[in-house]
Structures are given as C-alpha cells and as structure tokens.
Design a protein around this motif. Structure first.
Motif, PDB file in Angstrom:
ATOM      1  N   ALA A   4       0.816  -1.214   0.000  1.00 42.61           N
ATOM      2  CA  ALA A   4       0.000   0.000   0.000  1.00 42.61           C
ATOM      3  C   ALA A   4       0.843   1.255   0.000  1.00 42.61           C
ATOM      4  O   ALA A   4       0.323   2.347   0.113  1.00 42.61           O
ATOM      5  CB  ALA A   4      -0.924  -0.002   1.224  1.00 42.61           C
ATOM      6  N   TRP A  16      -3.294  -3.354   4.786  1.00 45.38           N
ATOM      7  CA  TRP A  16      -4.686  -3.466   4.336  1.00 45.38           C
ATOM      8  C   TRP A  16      -5.566  -3.888   5.506  1.00 45.38           C
ATOM      9  O   TRP A  16      -5.170  -4.697   6.336  1.00 45.38           O
ATOM     10  CB  TRP A  16      -4.796  -4.478   3.192  1.00 45.38           C
ATOM     11  N   THR A  17      -6.777  -3.356   5.568  1.00 48.11           N
ATOM     12  CA  THR A  17      -7.703  -3.661   6.657  1.00 48.11           C
ATOM     13  C   THR A  17      -8.319  -5.050   6.477  1.00 48.11           C
ATOM     14  O   THR A  17      -8.264  -5.651   5.398  1.00 48.11           O
ATOM     15  CB  THR A  17      -8.847  -2.635   6.693  1.00 48.11           C
ATOM     16  N   ALA A  20     -10.765  -4.848   3.662  1.00 47.57           N
ATOM     17  CA  ALA A  20     -10.195  -5.008   2.320  1.00 47.57           C
ATOM     18  C   ALA A  20      -9.921  -6.473   2.025  1.00 47.57           C
ATOM     19  O   ALA A  20     -10.188  -6.963   0.912  1.00 47.57           O
ATOM     20  CB  ALA A  20      -8.908  -4.187   2.201  1.00 47.57           C
ATOM     21  N   CYS A  21      -9.388  -7.196   3.021  1.00 41.89           N
ATOM     22  CA  CYS A  21      -9.111  -8.629   2.827  1.00 41.89           C
ATOM     23  C   CYS A  21     -10.406  -9.409   2.575  1.00 41.89           C
ATOM     24  O   CYS A  21     -10.444 -10.288   1.700  1.00 41.89           O
ATOM     25  CB  CYS A  21      -8.391  -9.198   4.051  1.00 41.89           C
ATOM     26  N   LEU A  46     -10.521   0.283  -4.236  1.00 40.15           N
ATOM     27  CA  LEU A  46     -10.806   0.964  -2.983  1.00 40.15           C
ATOM     28  C   LEU A  46     -10.825   2.471  -3.205  1.00 40.15           C
ATOM     29  O   LEU A  46     -10.369   2.957  -4.242  1.00 40.15           O
ATOM     30  CB  LEU A  46      -9.736   0.603  -1.944  1.00 40.15           C
ATOM     31  N   LYS A  50      -7.035   3.436  -5.038  1.00 43.11           N
ATOM     32  CA  LYS A  50      -6.209   2.290  -4.650  1.00 43.11           C
ATOM     33  C   LYS A  50      -6.777   1.035  -5.321  1.00 43.11           C
ATOM     34  O   LYS A  50      -7.990   0.788  -5.276  1.00 43.11           O
ATOM     35  CB  LYS A  50      -6.214   2.103  -3.129  1.00 43.11           C
ATOM     36  N   PRO A  52      -5.405  -2.573  -5.055  1.00 47.57           N
ATOM     37  CA  PRO A  52      -4.473  -3.628  -4.639  1.00 47.57           C
ATOM     38  C   PRO A  52      -4.849  -4.997  -5.175  1.00 47.57           C
ATOM     39  O   PRO A  52      -6.023  -5.285  -5.449  1.00 47.57           O
ATOM     40  CB  PRO A  52      -4.570  -3.603  -3.110  1.00 47.57           C
ATOM     41  N   LYS A  72      -3.902 -11.386   6.207  1.00 46.83           N
ATOM     42  CA  LYS A  72      -3.870  -9.931   6.342  1.00 46.83           C
ATOM     43  C   LYS A  72      -2.449  -9.431   6.551  1.00 46.83           C
ATOM     44  O   LYS A  72      -1.710  -9.929   7.386  1.00 46.83           O
ATOM     45  CB  LYS A  72      -4.737  -9.481   7.520  1.00 46.83           C
ATOM     46  N   GLY A 183      -9.955   0.940   3.556  1.00 49.19           N
ATOM     47  CA  GLY A 183      -9.283  -0.288   3.164  1.00 49.19           C
ATOM     48  C   GLY A 183      -7.803  -0.291   3.485  1.00 49.19           C
ATOM     49  O   GLY A 183      -7.155  -1.332   3.434  1.00 49.19           O
ATOM     50  N   VAL A 184      -7.247   0.888   3.833  1.00 49.32           N
ATOM     51  CA  VAL A 184      -5.815   1.021   4.074  1.00 49.32           C
ATOM     52  C   VAL A 184      -5.548   1.186   5.561  1.00 49.32           C
ATOM     53  O   VAL A 184      -6.237   1.952   6.246  1.00 49.32           O
ATOM     54  CB  VAL A 184      -5.234   2.233   3.303  1.00 49.32           C
TER      55      VAL A 184
END
Length: 363
Positions: A4, A16-17, A20-21, A46, A50, A52, A72, A183-184
């Motif tokens: 990120a 990543w949160t 997000a995962c 995101l 973003k 990813p 994660k 998400g970050v």
C-alpha cells in the motif's frame, strides 16, 4: 500482494484492513462460484484510487459454494490482526435478497445497541459491507450472476484475538469485527483505537449510562471502578487519546465524565496536550514548576521540581514539603478538558494516581 506504499514522514509501510481482505476474498470466491476458477491474485478497487491485488492463501470449490482466504498484511502497524487468515465462503442466496452477511468462526456478533449495526448482526462494519456489495455486483455483471449471495466471513483464531480488543466490552461477542473505512491501514495512526473509543461512548449512551470514565490504563480503571462502581461498559479505554474522548463527548455528551490516570500522563493533559503518548508529548518540568510556584511553593521546591527527572519524582518532592501537586495537576487537566468540551453539558472530575494505584490528586 500489492503493497500500500509508505507513510511519507516516517517511511513506515501501509497495510490493508480486514475489510479489504474480506472484499478480496469475496471477489475471488464469488468469481470461482460462477466460473469454476479462482482469480489469483485477485484485484479490488478501494477509495482514493487504490487498486491492490491479493494472493490467495486458501481456496476451496465445492458444489454450490466457494471459499477463498487471504492473510492480512497490516504493514508496519502493530495491528492485532496482522498475519491473520481472513476467509470468505460464498453461496447462492434466495432470488432478490442481494448480499446477506453471516459471521463465520472468529467473527463476532453484535449483542448491545449503540453500534452502527443492529443487535444480532455480524460484526462486519458498514464500509466493508459496502465494498463487498460493490464487488459482488461487479463480479455478477462480469460473469452473468444474479448478485444474490450469502457471504460468510471468518477469521482464523478470531475469538482468541478478540480478547485483546475492545470487542467484549462493546458487546461484540464470539470474535473480531471486520473493519476499515478506506481499506488502508495507516501505520501507528491508531485509528482503530480511536474508533473503539467512539463506539464505547455510543454503547454507554445507548445503555443509558450517565457517568463514563476515560482511563489511561488498567490500574486507573481499577481505581475508578472502586471509587464509583461503574459498570464495564461505562469504562472507556482512553489510553493516550484524551482528545478523542473529549472531542467525541463534545458532540455526543454524557452528563458526567471522570478522567483517571497516572500523574505523568495527566501532567501532560494539564499542560494542554491531548495525545499523551510518550513519543508525541513530554512532561514539562517547567510547567510543573509553574504550578508549584503558583500554589505558593518555596523557591527551593520550585527549583527541585524544575530539576525533577519525572512527574512522579516531582510529586514526591512536593509530598515531602506538604504541597498537593497531584491536586494541582488534576485541576489543570480538568481545565484542559473543559476547554476542549467548549461548554458541552458534561461535568468533569479528574483522578490522579501513582504507579501503585494510590489516589494522589483529585479535582
């Protein structure tokens, strides 16, 4: 997995949160459910441009179900869920139902009002739900699906990890929350801690509590419980974030707030600091000396306090001379708190303790 990037001022790596995962795992699993193939890596989209890509750690295709798992990566943040396996099982839902969320093993369930989710709902926060819905719709459009799915999110060892978070106190039982607004994960931003403080206030208000306490640690929490008999869900694990407590109470008041902590941290609050972390604020011997001088302390005592190594050292110097430095610090901390509250209908009292948990000052 895509990194990120790094925080400019520190060079620390973003992560990543869990949200997000979970979004990436859902995207991979639903794609496999419709096509028979897991995209690996799987890319998601995101906020803040973003995009990813995540490598799959696990995948399982069954008759009518697909499961994908992602480990994660929280970057350089000391996140309790760093390295945890977040997996999502996707099955077809009833026509017209859209996305239905379920808590798998290690994901908690909401049991108290006051959170942004209804009681009985899986602890999957609103923004991760939105991310998942958007990506399910995109997969459905790409591969001819209906978008009616059941999304069951699980976190390996999540129930055990949740004991190291606020979740039990907030009434989230059985596991972790699936979190994230962008998400970050920003390293050392402590955004999840501050969010937990806010949710703690929401839960206390929903429970009808008229008195809450912001405590810097477990010892001050024990002292406040002994003094006032407050229930667990009226105790806010404030840590170093006095400003977060005060600013949120300014907008969402509770009739009474007790602030409790060690003399070092509360000396910083008395000096106007709202972040009490040792890396971001320091005890000012000059400020303590000014308090002592203002209270009529002798020039010799003022000089000894100015030369003290720590706030506790200054306290002991004052105790030997019969001057109540703890009360002066408590009064200064209370003044700072009232200034931040800006007239909000919140009565404030402050309890200052030493390392042994003895009350050494009150205001």
């Amino acid at each position: 997995m895509t990194t990120a990037g790094r925080e400019r001022s520190t060079g620390l790596r973003y992560g990543w949160t869990t949200g997000a995962c979970a979004t990436a795992a859902t995207t991979a699993a639903y794609t496999a459910l419709l096509t028979g193939e897991f995209p690996d890596p799987v890319q998601i989209h995101l906020p803040n441009d973003k995009h990813p890509s995540f490598a799959l750690a696990t995948e399982l295709l069954e008759d009518g179900a697909a499961t994908a798992g992602i480990v994660k990566d929280a970057g350089d943040d000391p996140d309790v869920t760093h390295g945890a396996l977040v997996s999502v099982r996707v099955t077809h839902g009833e026509p017209g139902t859209g996305v239905t969320f379920r808590a798998g093993a290690g994901v908690g369930t909401v049991t108290k009002p006051g959170l942004p989710l209804a009681v009985g709902e899986p602890a999957i926060n609103p923004m991760p739900r939105q991310f998942v819905r958007e990506h399910v719709a995109a997969v459905a459009a790409r591969h001819g699906g209906t978008g009616d799915v059941v999304v069951e999110v699980a976190v390996e060892n999540g129930e055990e990890l949740a004991r190291r978070t606020w979740n039990p106190r907030l009434g989230i039982l059985g596991g972790l929350s699936i979190l994230g607004t962008t998400g970050v994960v920003v390293p050392y931003s402590c955004s999840s801690w501050i969010d937990s403080i806010r949710r703690g206030i929401d839960v206390a208000r929903a429970a009808g509590h008229r008195h809450v306490a912001g405590c810097t640690g477990s010892t001050s929490e024990r002292v406040v419980t002994e003094l006032y008999g407050l229930p667990e869900d009226a105790l806010l694990d404030m840590g170093d974030f006095a400003g977060a407590v005060l600013k949120y109470l300014r907008r969402h008041p509770v009739p009474r707030l007790t602030i409790a902590g060690g003399i070092g941290k509360l000396a910083k609050l008395a000096d106007g600091h709202l972040d009490l972390h040792s890396g971001r604020s320091q005890v000012s011997p000059d400020a303590l000396a000014a308090l002592v001088a203002g209270a009529g302390g002798s020039p010799e005592l003022v000089a000894r306090v100015r030369a003290a190594n720590t706030a506790l050292d200054a306290l002991q110097q004052c105790q030997a001379d019969g001057l109540p430095l703890g009360d002066l610090v408590a009064a200064g901390a209370r003044d700072t708190a009232l200034g931040v509250l800006r007239g909000a209908p919140v009565e404030v009292d402050v309890v200052v303790i030493d390392r042994a948990g003895n009350v050494v000052g009150r205001a």
